[in-house]
Design a protein around this motif. Sequence first.
Motif, PDB file in Angstrom:
ATOM      1  N   ILE A 166       0.855  -1.183   0.000  1.00  0.00           N
ATOM      2  CA  ILE A 166       0.000   0.000   0.000  1.00  0.00           C
ATOM      3  C   ILE A 166       0.891   1.232   0.000  1.00  0.00           C
ATOM      4  CG2 ILE A 166      -1.744   1.309   1.254  1.00  0.00           C
ATOM      5  CD1 ILE A 166      -1.473  -2.346   1.954  1.00  0.00           C
ATOM      6  N   LEU A 167       0.714   2.088  -0.991  1.00  0.00           N
ATOM      7  CA  LEU A 167       1.455   3.342  -1.103  1.00  0.00           C
ATOM      8  C   LEU A 167       0.502   4.470  -0.743  1.00  0.00           C
ATOM      9  CD1 LEU A 167       3.125   2.638  -4.580  1.00  0.00           C
ATOM     10  CD2 LEU A 167       3.978   2.012  -2.304  1.00  0.00           C
ATOM     11  N   PHE A 168       0.855   5.240   0.277  1.00  0.00           N
ATOM     12  CA  PHE A 168      -0.023   6.307   0.742  1.00  0.00           C
ATOM     13  C   PHE A 168       0.340   7.632   0.070  1.00  0.00           C
ATOM     14  CE2 PHE A 168       0.028   3.165   4.176  1.00  0.00           C
ATOM     15  CZ  PHE A 168      -1.331   2.929   4.292  1.00  0.00           C
ATOM     16  N   HIS A 169      -0.679   8.404  -0.254  1.00  0.00           N
ATOM     17  CA  HIS A 169      -0.485   9.701  -0.898  1.00  0.00           C
ATOM     18  C   HIS A 169      -0.703  10.823   0.108  1.00  0.00           C
ATOM     19  CE1 HIS A 169      -1.840   7.650  -4.916  1.00  0.00           C
ATOM     20  NE2 HIS A 169      -0.624   7.292  -4.540  1.00  0.00           N
ATOM     21  N   PRO A 170       0.172  11.826   0.126  1.00  0.00           N
ATOM     22  CA  PRO A 170      -0.046  12.959   1.025  1.00  0.00           C
ATOM     23  C   PRO A 170      -1.302  13.730   0.622  1.00  0.00           C
ATOM     24  CG  PRO A 170       1.748  13.424  -0.493  1.00  0.00           C
ATOM     25  CD  PRO A 170       1.388  11.983  -0.693  1.00  0.00           C
ATOM     26  N   ALA A 171      -1.895  14.405   1.599  1.00  0.00           N
ATOM     27  CA  ALA A 171      -3.122  15.157   1.321  1.00  0.00           C
ATOM     28  C   ALA A 171      -2.876  16.258   0.307  1.00  0.00           C
ATOM     29  CB  ALA A 171      -3.677  15.740   2.610  1.00  0.00           C
ATOM     30  N   GLN A 172      -1.728  16.885   0.407  1.00  0.00           N
ATOM     31  CA  GLN A 172      -1.360  17.934  -0.543  1.00  0.00           C
ATOM     32  C   GLN A 172       0.055  17.677  -1.012  1.00  0.00           C
ATOM     33  OE1 GLN A 172      -1.955  21.753   1.361  1.00  0.00           O
ATOM     34  NE2 GLN A 172      -3.321  22.376  -0.258  1.00  0.00           N
ATOM     35  N   LYS A 173       0.208  17.471  -2.301  1.00  0.00           N
ATOM     36  CA  LYS A 173       1.551  17.254  -2.850  1.00  0.00           C
ATOM     37  C   LYS A 173       2.244  18.604  -2.982  1.00  0.00           C
ATOM     38  CE  LYS A 173       0.425  13.071  -5.436  1.00  0.00           C
ATOM     39  NZ  LYS A 173       0.423  12.394  -6.746  1.00  0.00           N
ATOM     40  N   LYS A 174       3.419  18.623  -2.392  1.00  0.00           N
ATOM     41  CA  LYS A 174       4.176  19.881  -2.463  1.00  0.00           C
ATOM     42  C   LYS A 174       4.899  19.978  -3.818  1.00  0.00           C
ATOM     43  CE  LYS A 174       4.990  20.115   2.501  1.00  0.00           C
ATOM     44  NZ  LYS A 174       6.016  20.183   3.568  1.00  0.00           N
ATOM     45  N   GLU A 175       4.772  21.127  -4.408  1.00  0.00           N
ATOM     46  CA  GLU A 175       5.470  21.349  -5.654  1.00  0.00           C
ATOM     47  C   GLU A 175       6.949  21.555  -5.407  1.00  0.00           C
ATOM     48  OE1 GLU A 175       3.721  24.575  -7.706  1.00  0.00           O
ATOM     49  OE2 GLU A 175       1.760  23.617  -7.941  1.00  0.00           O
ATOM     50  N   GLU A 176       7.744  21.013  -6.277  1.00  0.00           N
ATOM     51  CA  GLU A 176       9.189  21.207  -6.149  1.00  0.00           C
ATOM     52  C   GLU A 176       9.525  22.661  -6.451  1.00  0.00           C
ATOM     53  OE1 GLU A 176      10.616  16.776  -7.580  1.00  0.00           O
ATOM     54  OE2 GLU A 176      11.360  18.548  -8.579  1.00  0.00           O
ATOM     55  N   VAL A 177      10.385  23.207  -5.627  1.00  0.00           N
ATOM     56  CA  VAL A 177      10.820  24.583  -5.798  1.00  0.00           C
ATOM     57  C   VAL A 177      12.243  24.601  -6.283  1.00  0.00           C
ATOM     58  CG1 VAL A 177      11.188  26.805  -4.678  1.00  0.00           C
ATOM     59  CG2 VAL A 177       9.269  25.352  -3.970  1.00  0.00           C
ATOM     60  N   CYS A 178      12.453  25.131  -7.447  1.00  0.00           N
ATOM     61  CA  CYS A 178      13.807  25.203  -7.990  1.00  0.00           C
ATOM     62  C   CYS A 178      14.445  26.532  -7.586  1.00  0.00           C
ATOM     63  CB  CYS A 178      13.757  25.113  -9.523  1.00  0.00           C
ATOM     64  SG  CYS A 178      13.102  23.544 -10.092  1.00  0.00           S
ATOM     65  N   VAL A 179      15.613  26.409  -7.028  1.00  0.00           N
ATOM     66  CA  VAL A 179      16.306  27.619  -6.594  1.00  0.00           C
ATOM     67  C   VAL A 179      17.319  28.010  -7.671  1.00  0.00           C
ATOM     68  CG1 VAL A 179      17.766  28.611  -4.822  1.00  0.00           C
ATOM     69  CG2 VAL A 179      16.039  26.957  -4.187  1.00  0.00           C
TER      70      VAL A 179
END
Length: 261
Positions: A248-261
Motif C-alpha cells: 500500500i502506497l499512501f499519498h499525502p493530502a497535498q503534494k508539495k510542488e518542487e521549488v527550484c532555486v
Amino acid sequence: MVIESKAVEATLGGNHILKGIDLKVNDRELLGIIGPNGSGKSTFLKCIYRVLEPSGGAVYLDGKNLKEYTYKESAKSLAVVAQHNYYNFDFSVKDVVLMGRAPHKRALDRDNAEDFRIVDDALKTVGMYDFAERSFSTLSGGEQQRVILARALAQQTPCLCLDEPTNHLDIKYQLQLMDLVSGLDRTVISVIHDLNIAAMYCHRLYALKDGKIVGEGTPRELLTPEFIREVYEVDSEVVTDGNGILHILFHPAQKKEEVCV
C-alpha cells in the motif's frame, strides 16, 4: 484452537467502545485486526485475553465460553504480547521469560530443568539467548518486545494474542518477528497498525471503525484504495510486486510542488 466472539460489547468510563463484535479466528490462522486509532482494536483484544470483561456478548475458545475457564486454564490456552511491559523490579531477561511457565505450576513449585530448557529454547527462537543474564530494564524497546514474545512462547499455548507486536521495532526486527510468528503453526490474533505488515503476513483481516466491524476478508480482498479511503480517510495506491506481495502506497493530502532555486 478456534476463537470466536459473539456480539461482544464494551463500555469504559461511560463510553460505548465496542458495539457488537462478531469475529472468528480459525485453527492455526494468523488473523489481523486493523483500523484507525480509537476504533476499539486493543479493547477487543483485551476482552479475549481477559484484562477486560465484555459488558455484553461472549468470547469462546473451541466452543467453550471463556467465562467457564479459570484464569489459569485460559493462560494455558492464550499467551499475550502486549504493547507496554513495565516491571517495578530489576528482573533478568531469563526471569521475565520464566514467568511464562507460571500457568503450568502449582503454588510454591520451583523452576526445574525442563522449565529452563523451554526458556532457553524460547530465547534462542527470538534471538535473545545471549541476553539471558542482562537486566530487562537495560534493553531497548525492540529487545524488550522480543523477550516478551519469548515469554509467550515459553507459555506453550495453542494461541497467541499480539497487540501491535512490531510497534517498537525497526524494519529488520519487524520482519524477523512476523516471520517467526507466521511460522509457529499456532492460532494467532493480532492487532496490527501497519497495513503493509498486515498485507504481508495475515491470512485474513477484520477492520474496525468506531467500535464496529466494517470489513472482513483476505488482505487482497479488503485492502482496496476505496476501502482504505473509507476507513482511514487517506488516499492510497495498492500494488503487487514481482514476488506477488501486496503493498500500500499512501499519498499525502497535498503534494508539495518542487521549488527550484
